[in-house]
Design an enzyme around this catalytic site. Sequence first.
Site: not given
Length: 333
Positions: A153-155
Amino acid sequence: MHCAETEAEDPAELAGETELRHLVFPAEMHGERLDRALAVHVDEFSRSYLQQLIELGLVQLNGRVVQKVSAKVKVGDTATIELRPTPQSQAFKPEAMDLDVRYEDEHLLVINKPPGLVVHPAPGNWSGTLLNGLLGYSAHASLVPRAGIVHRLDKDTSGLMVVARTRAAMDALVKAIAAREVSRQYFAIAHKAWAWTGLKSVSAPIGRDPRNRLRMAVVDLALHSGKDARTDFELISTRQVACWVRCILHTGRTHQIRVHMAHLGHPLVSDTVYGGAPVADMRRQALHACRLAFTHPVTGVELLFESEPPADFMSLSTQLGLGYNWASKPGGL
């Protein structure tokens, strides 16, 4: 999810004690370039960093300094390399972290990732990542590549992730994801009123944005490289200025939901990379991985996990007048 390319470090500026490492090249390395041969034997450092060490005269081949990265090695050649610690070489270290573990057995974990947590070490984030936390959580993590991380997942995206604890489970989960046998759903809050009724399906290939290589875009495959991508969208709630939608992934391209939503004219709130703007106190893209379903890779049991959005997401929905009746949804979200 996309990982930034590794930036080369400057060995001349690195602090810390040096280490002399002695190598003997086996038969399978005969005729290989020096930088590539070193990268195989000293795999905790990037090849670009090892090339810098060679060019700085910190590598000896058979007792003589060699400064050409393309020099060929022979079977039985000996090398001495002066190593200096880098952020990259220190990245895969265990760190104590308060992980929100939603499921655990000897084969896998399901983690509820908070916003702001980087999944994998990369330039600018060599520590404090989920990978470091997994290594600190269990010794199992050091026995599998990338501490068992099979998808990212993106940050600034929150929500559910599955993590393997054995190599067999990891291989099976990677195959299941590639075969689209892992169901992943997200909640997103985006700008403008939603214009569609029923299920809105977007099938639009995604690749590097030809005008900005730091982001992704819907591309014409006849002109640019990219991969097919499909996302289904289902309206949850809408108002004049914003909407809340459920996003169902059928492929897993980098930034897929963010790109497809922007393509529809509905960039996510606070997603400044793809045209969104901050609203209220929301300072991250309003995206949450709310549902994860898959067949257990070892037991064959069907598993389903759901996660309500974190406080910042729910506060945003309230401020925008976007409601969601949790109690009216049989079986959860």
